[in-house]
Design an enzyme around this catalytic site. Structure first.
Site, PDB file in Angstrom:
ATOM      1  N   ALA A 104       0.883  -1.178   0.000  1.00  0.00           N
ATOM      2  CA  ALA A 104       0.000   0.000   0.000  1.00  0.00           C
ATOM      3  C   ALA A 104       0.916   1.223   0.000  1.00  0.00           C
ATOM      4  CB  ALA A 104      -0.903  -0.020   1.223  1.00  0.00           C
ATOM      5  N   ALA A 163       1.288   4.411  -2.015  1.00  0.00           N
ATOM      6  CA  ALA A 163       1.227   5.852  -2.335  1.00  0.00           C
ATOM      7  C   ALA A 163       1.062   6.684  -1.066  1.00  0.00           C
ATOM      8  CB  ALA A 163       0.042   6.125  -3.273  1.00  0.00           C
ATOM      9  N   PRO A 164       1.662   7.868  -1.018  1.00  0.00           N
ATOM     10  CA  PRO A 164       2.404   8.548  -2.083  1.00  0.00           C
ATOM     11  C   PRO A 164       3.853   8.106  -2.280  1.00  0.00           C
ATOM     12  CG  PRO A 164       2.277   9.949  -0.140  1.00  0.00           C
ATOM     13  CD  PRO A 164       1.455   8.731   0.170  1.00  0.00           C
ATOM     14  N   GLY A 182       6.367   7.327   0.585  1.00  0.00           N
ATOM     15  CA  GLY A 182       7.352   7.544   1.651  1.00  0.00           C
ATOM     16  C   GLY A 182       8.135   6.278   1.978  1.00  0.00           C
ATOM     17  N   LYS A 183       7.413   5.184   2.227  1.00  0.00           N
ATOM     18  CA  LYS A 183       8.105   3.938   2.603  1.00  0.00           C
ATOM     19  C   LYS A 183       8.825   3.376   1.371  1.00  0.00           C
ATOM     20  CE  LYS A 183       5.505   4.435   6.359  1.00  0.00           C
ATOM     21  NZ  LYS A 183       4.611   5.488   5.898  1.00  0.00           N
ATOM     22  N   GLU A 228      -0.174   0.311  -5.456  1.00  0.00           N
ATOM     23  CA  GLU A 228      -1.188   1.209  -4.900  1.00  0.00           C
ATOM     24  C   GLU A 228      -2.517   0.921  -5.566  1.00  0.00           C
ATOM     25  OE1 GLU A 228      -1.681   3.434  -2.436  1.00  0.00           O
ATOM     26  OE2 GLU A 228      -3.684   3.633  -3.305  1.00  0.00           O
ATOM     27  N   ARG A 275      -3.933   7.867  -6.853  1.00  0.00           N
ATOM     28  CA  ARG A 275      -2.774   7.901  -5.963  1.00  0.00           C
ATOM     29  C   ARG A 275      -1.561   7.205  -6.591  1.00  0.00           C
ATOM     30  NH1 ARG A 275      -3.498   9.175  -0.571  1.00  0.00           N
ATOM     31  NH2 ARG A 275      -2.083   7.576   0.176  1.00  0.00           N
ATOM     32  N   CYS A 320      -0.637   4.264  10.933  1.00  0.00           N
ATOM     33  CA  CYS A 320      -0.400   5.561  11.581  1.00  0.00           C
ATOM     34  C   CYS A 320      -1.545   5.834  12.552  1.00  0.00           C
ATOM     35  CB  CYS A 320      -0.225   6.671  10.550  1.00  0.00           C
ATOM     36  SG  CYS A 320      -1.637   6.888   9.472  1.00  0.00           S
TER      37      CYS A 320
HETATM   38  N1  SAM Z   1       2.920   3.737   2.501  1.00  0.00           N
HETATM   39  C1  SAM Z   1       2.475   5.043   2.047  1.00  0.00           C
HETATM   40  C2  SAM Z   1       3.598   6.037   2.246  1.00  0.00           C
HETATM   41  O1  SAM Z   1       4.480   5.797   3.068  1.00  0.00           O
HETATM   42  O2  SAM Z   1       3.648   7.052   1.540  1.00  0.00           O
HETATM   43  C3  SAM Z   1       1.203   5.449   2.731  1.00  0.00           C
HETATM   44  C4  SAM Z   1       0.094   4.431   2.557  1.00  0.00           C
HETATM   45  S1  SAM Z   1      -1.446   4.869   3.243  1.00  0.00           S
HETATM   46  C5  SAM Z   1      -1.170   4.734   4.954  1.00  0.00           C
HETATM   47  C6  SAM Z   1      -2.452   3.490   2.897  1.00  0.00           C
HETATM   48  C7  SAM Z   1      -2.738   3.221   1.439  1.00  0.00           C
HETATM   49  O3  SAM Z   1      -3.572   2.066   1.353  1.00  0.00           O
HETATM   50  C8  SAM Z   1      -3.464   4.331   0.702  1.00  0.00           C
HETATM   51  O4  SAM Z   1      -2.672   4.797  -0.369  1.00  0.00           O
HETATM   52  C9  SAM Z   1      -4.738   3.676   0.193  1.00  0.00           C
HETATM   53  O5  SAM Z   1      -5.103   4.083  -1.120  1.00  0.00           O
HETATM   54  C10 SAM Z   1      -4.399   2.203   0.216  1.00  0.00           C
HETATM   55  N2  SAM Z   1      -5.576   1.310   0.341  1.00  0.00           N
HETATM   56  C11 SAM Z   1      -6.833   1.611   0.641  1.00  0.00           C
HETATM   57  N3  SAM Z   1      -7.620   0.524   0.597  1.00  0.00           N
HETATM   58  C12 SAM Z   1      -6.840  -0.508   0.251  1.00  0.00           C
HETATM   59  C13 SAM Z   1      -7.060  -1.887   0.008  1.00  0.00           C
HETATM   60  N4  SAM Z   1      -8.257  -2.440   0.158  1.00  0.00           N
HETATM   61  N5  SAM Z   1      -6.004  -2.637  -0.371  1.00  0.00           N
HETATM   62  C14 SAM Z   1      -4.789  -2.101  -0.495  1.00  0.00           C
HETATM   63  N6  SAM Z   1      -4.524  -0.804  -0.282  1.00  0.00           N
HETATM   64  C15 SAM Z   1      -5.527  -0.017   0.089  1.00  0.00           C
END
Ligand code: SAM
Length: 435
Positions: free
Chosen positions: A99, A101-102, A104-105, A123, A128, A221
């Site tokens: 998962a 986007a955007p 960072g990890k 993503e 995203r 988070c």
């Molecule tokens: N790892 C990212 C970073 O460090 O920039 C931040 C990720 S954010 C906490 C969680 C992500 O999970 C979002 O981009 C969201 O679109 C995605 N997400 C939402 N529902 C999801 C699903 N059912 N399966 C996988 N990813 C999902």
């Protein structure tokens, strides 16, 4: 900032005597930070390093600065930096950021991999995933594939494939309340439990993609135990081959609730926002990878010739990998991947450029990924010229140059290619990024 009443009640119970300090921290400003990018050939020195990190610094960077635009820095608050640091993949590993986007990890994981191994950065949201691609391109890595898929579809292609999987799960986002108070609007008492259902769904797919002996890093988070320790206990009870590994507690990180191996970050203890991270390992013996590393060329003869003519004239490095075209676009795809034909791909490896009639035009992404000295001809621009360059205007140079492609450098790092004729530098800075 007025915190939801039920939230206050909940954390009074969880934190007891520490609760007042915790709530007081919401009156302070969110902590800004960034990481430097070790993939870039030229580093700059910055002040205020985050202790015990390789690349972290406290402070804000502008999205319009040369450091950001050339991918030398990536903004990421300090607690979020502890996730990929806990993962710390070894060079050569096959890693999935499920998962992403955007980014960072993902960009942090790329820093550890150092252009070795493979990172599949996924993503689910199309919108995203575009931001993710932009951030990945700026970072300049050569060993990454960006997919825009559901975990379920991804699992059908990557059967027990990855040495490491990072799931930075969609969550109730309590740890973002201070940085982004809008996150509070979505919160209600049952929200953590709802998020936990989704997290379990995603993890059921994640485990299918984990190689025997691999590592699974799970983070959120949020502070909600339902989405953190409860999820880890659920994982351990459903997959008996998984075991917890210790996440080193640095800079004020605290232990998970009744789970000393996991780590929590609270703003009154750790200088940053909210985060939880746990690391699990598959105890089963690792199996040797069965994937072939055969490199096939998918280029037509005339494409092969156009690329080779460009590479011979302008590049000093040989780019290893699988060359593939998609329409008239040329990509360098990381080696050793399974058949990807059923997946939605957002970025097919490193975009090298475009085949035009009788010539090859290098991409902006290639100019970001190559280091100073890897291109035969380069021009270093200064901060004033940078302003004209990023606005998309033609630059007038102080002398005449031989006609051709030049690697544009700012502070010694690549910022695309430009075509120079005489003293005129024609701009190829992407239209969508101009400012
Ligand atoms: N790892 C990212 C970073 O460090 O920039 C931040 C990720 S954010 C906490 C969680 C992500 O999970 C979002 O981009 C969201 O679109 C995605 N997400 C939402 N529902 C999801 C699903 N059912 N399966 C996988 N990813 C999902």
């Amino acid at each position: 900032m007025s915190l939801p009443e039920k939230f206050v009640e909940k954390y009074q119970n969880i934190l007891g005597s520490e609760a007042d300090d915790f709530f007081a921290s919401f009156k302070e400003e969110a902590v800004a930070a960034f990481r430097t990018n070790p993939l870039k050939g030229r580093q700059l020195s910055f002040e205020n390093p985050i202790p015990n990190t390789d690349w972290g610094y406290y402070g804000k960077v502008s999205g319009r600065s040369a450091e950001h635009v050339s991918g030398l820095v990536y903004s990421q608050e300090p607690a979020a930096q502890m996730v990929a640091q806990a993962a710390a993949p070894a060079k050569g590993m096959k890693v999935l950021d499920l998962a992403a986007a955007p980014g960072g990890k993902t960009t942090h994981l790329l820093s550890y991999l150092d252009n070795t191994g493979i990172l599949v950065s996924n993503e689910i949201s199309k919108k995203r995933s575009k931001v993710l691609v932009e951030n990945v391109e700026r970072f300049g890595a050569r060993n990454i594939l960006v997919t825009n898929e559901s975990p379920k579809n991804l699992a059908q292609t990557f059967d027990h494939y990855f040495d490491m999987i990072v799931l930075d799960a969609p969550c109730s986002g309590e740890g973002m309340f201070r940085k982004d108070p809008v996150a509070m609007q979505y919160w209600h008492e049952d929200y953590p439990a709802e998020c936990a259902d989704l997290q379990k769904e995603i993890l059921q797919e994640a485990v299918k993609m984990l190689a025997f002996g691999g590592s699974l890093v799970y983070s959120t988070c949020t502070w909600a135990p339902e989405e953190n320790e409860d999820i880890i206990r659920w994982l351990l009870s459903h997959y008996d081959y998984l075991e917890l590994e210790d996440v080193p507690k640095i800079n004020g990180m605290t232990e998970g609730i009744d789970m000393p191996e996991a780590a929590r970050m609270y703003p009154h203890c750790f200088k940053g926002e909210g985060q939880f991270v746990a690391k699990l390992r598959d105890k089963r013996r690792a199996q040797p990878s069965l994937l072939s590393k055969n490199v096939k060329s998918y280029l037509k003869k005339d494409q092969e010739e156009l690329w080779q003519t460009f590479a011979d004239k302008y590049l000093k490095v040989k780019l290893e990998g699988q060359y593939q075209t998609f329409g008239n676009q040329l990509y360098l795809v990381p080696q050793g991947l399974p058949d990807l034909s059923t997946l939605k791909i957002a970025r097919n490896g490193l975009h090298l450029g475009t085949f035009k009639k009788n010539r090859f035009e290098p991409s902006f992404a290639l100019g970001l990924a190559l280091r100073k000295g890897e291109v035969v001809q380069s021009i270093e621009i200064d901060v004033e010229q940078f302003k004209t360059y990023v606005s998309g205007n033609v630059l007038s140079l102080s002398k005449d140059y031989e006609k051709g492609w030049y690697h544009i450098l700012i502070n010694g790092n690549g910022l695309g290619f430009a075509k120079v004729t005489g003293n005129t530098l024609k701009n190829y800075f992407p239209k969508g990024l101009r400012f």
